[in-house]
Design an enzyme around this catalytic site. Structure first.
Site, mmCIF file in Angstrom:
data_model
loop_
_atom_site.group_PDB
_atom_site.id
_atom_site.type_symbol
_atom_site.label_atom_id
_atom_site.label_comp_id
_atom_site.label_asym_id
_atom_site.label_seq_id
_atom_site.Cartn_x
_atom_site.Cartn_y
_atom_site.Cartn_z
ATOM 1 C CB SER A 186 -0.935 0.004 1.214
ATOM 2 O OG SER A 186 -1.793 -1.107 1.184
ATOM 3 C CG HIS A 238 -1.996 3.755 3.598
ATOM 4 N ND1 HIS A 238 -3.322 3.581 3.969
ATOM 5 C CD2 HIS A 238 -1.540 2.517 3.271
ATOM 6 C CE1 HIS A 238 -3.642 2.304 3.853
ATOM 7 N NE2 HIS A 238 -2.583 1.640 3.438
#
Length: 379
Positions: A186, A238
């Site tokens: 991610s 992230h």
């Protein structure tokens, strides 16, 4: 085309390219040009496909190593898959391996990385996934975002953005989350999103409908980051990936300004005085230099803090809310669930990491059922 075509003028925005006056009979007509070469072939997207294949292959190997029936017996999910069946959904709702297997395969675990000097986990964790749901979501997103970017900018630049962003996500995750297990690509995906945003900003003058594109991209980024506020999602990875990719975009995804062309690519007899001389605008150079400086400083400071064993939360008392917002419906405790066992003749005692203790009978207890009891007791 007839001779009259030599007096044509093609206009793009506020820039005009004029052909030579009184050109030779065989001279080429006026050409409006932007970046690269004439008749430039579209690129493929093999590096993104390779990343997808590697991630899937690593997940298959992880499930092979996990071997759920060996430890969890009949409680495995989709038992007909045999060795590749998944851990009980109570333990892993994403249809994947156990936390222990992920740690064995190289998941990001702060304690092992710092106290056992396993810094390589910053890299290996980006190729691991917690389950089928996890890897499907990431790989579909990677194909959707990455293929177009690679076709636009080539495999070298997009490969660098992907890998460096993933590493940046790992570093930020390890700085802020020191009692959990983190895996996934991610951070790299958010790096590509960040690079898309900075690419739009640094190449602002050549875009049409730029404000609509900017608002759409910001909306997508905000929505995805908002999902990271849910429990058991590593939003620091992230954020670290996004910031890295955003800065890398200013360095690697710069397009030449409209009207620039290599002199060797001009048709014979073309008026070179009408061609834009500078490949990039001044603000593009400035943004690229500032971004590179910030990247170097950020990675240096982050790695020094990390390997000195510092907890970044001590320097930012509110930053934990960037990873998870607690509500009445869920907690933001991302501890690794494990128990210490003390056995006697007819009973055994399980002790959680927080000291919670409970005694159980030894009758008809398997290792798999002990693991289930540990999860129930310490969750």
């Amino acid at each position: 085309m007839g001779a009259s075509s030599y007096m044509d003028i093609e206009r793009r925005g506020s820039r005009t390219i004029h052909p030579m006056q009184n050109p030779p009979p065989m001279a080429a007509p006026a050409v409006a040009y932007y970046g690269g070469r004439f008749n430039r072939r579209s690129r493929g997207a093999w590096i993104i496909i390779l990343f997808v294949v590697v991630n899937i292959a690593v997940f298959i190997v992880t499930m092979f190593v996990n071997d759920c029936p060996k430890d969890s017996g009949s409680s495995c999910t989709l038992r007909f898959l045999g060795r590749f069946s998944f851990q009980p959904l109570r333990e892993n709702p994403l249809f994947g391996p156990s936390s222990h297997t992920l740690q064995k395969m190289g998941a990001l675990v702060w304690d092992k990385m710092i106290h056992e000097h396993q810094g390589w986990r910053l890299i290996t964790c980006i190729w691991l996934h917690a389950g089928v749901v996890h890897i499907l979501a990431n790989m579909l997103s990677l194909l959707f975002i990455g293929v177009r970017l690679e076709q636009e900018f080539g495999f070298v630049r997009i490969g660098i953005v992907y890998l460096v962003s993933a590493f940046g996500g790992s570093v930020m995750s390890a700085l802020f989350i020191q009692n959990g297990v983190s895996v996934g690509a991610s951070g790299a995906l958010f790096g590509l999103l960040g690079a898309m945003l900075s690419e739009l900003i640094t190449n602002w003058t050549i875009y049409a409908n730029k404000f609509a594109a900017l608002l759409t991209l910001i909306f997508i980024i905000v929505v995805n980051l908002a999902f990271g506020l849910l429990p058991h999602v590593d939003n620091f990875a992230h954020l670290g990936g996004f910031i890295s990719g955003f800065l890398l975009g200013f360095v690697f995804l710069v397009r030449p300004q409209f009207g620039w062309v290599r002199l060797k690519d001009l048709p014979p007899g073309y008026d070179t005085n009408s061609v834009v001389k500078s490949k990039y605008m001044a603000y593009q150079y400035i943004l690229g230099l500032l971004a590179l400086i910030l990247l170097i400083i950020g990675y240096t400071v982050g790695l020094v803090m990390l390997f000195r064993g510092e907890n970044a939360n001590k320097h930012c008392s509110w930053c934990h809310y960037l990873d998870c917002v607690p509500t009445s419906r869920w907690s933001c405790d991302n501890r690794v669930i494990s128990c210490q066992e003390l056995a006697s003749d007819n009973s055994f005692t399980l002790t959680c990491n927080d000291g919670k203790t409970k005694i159980y009978s030894m009758s008809n207890v398997t290792e798999a059922s002990k693991k289930e009891l540990c999860i129930q007791q310490c969750s």
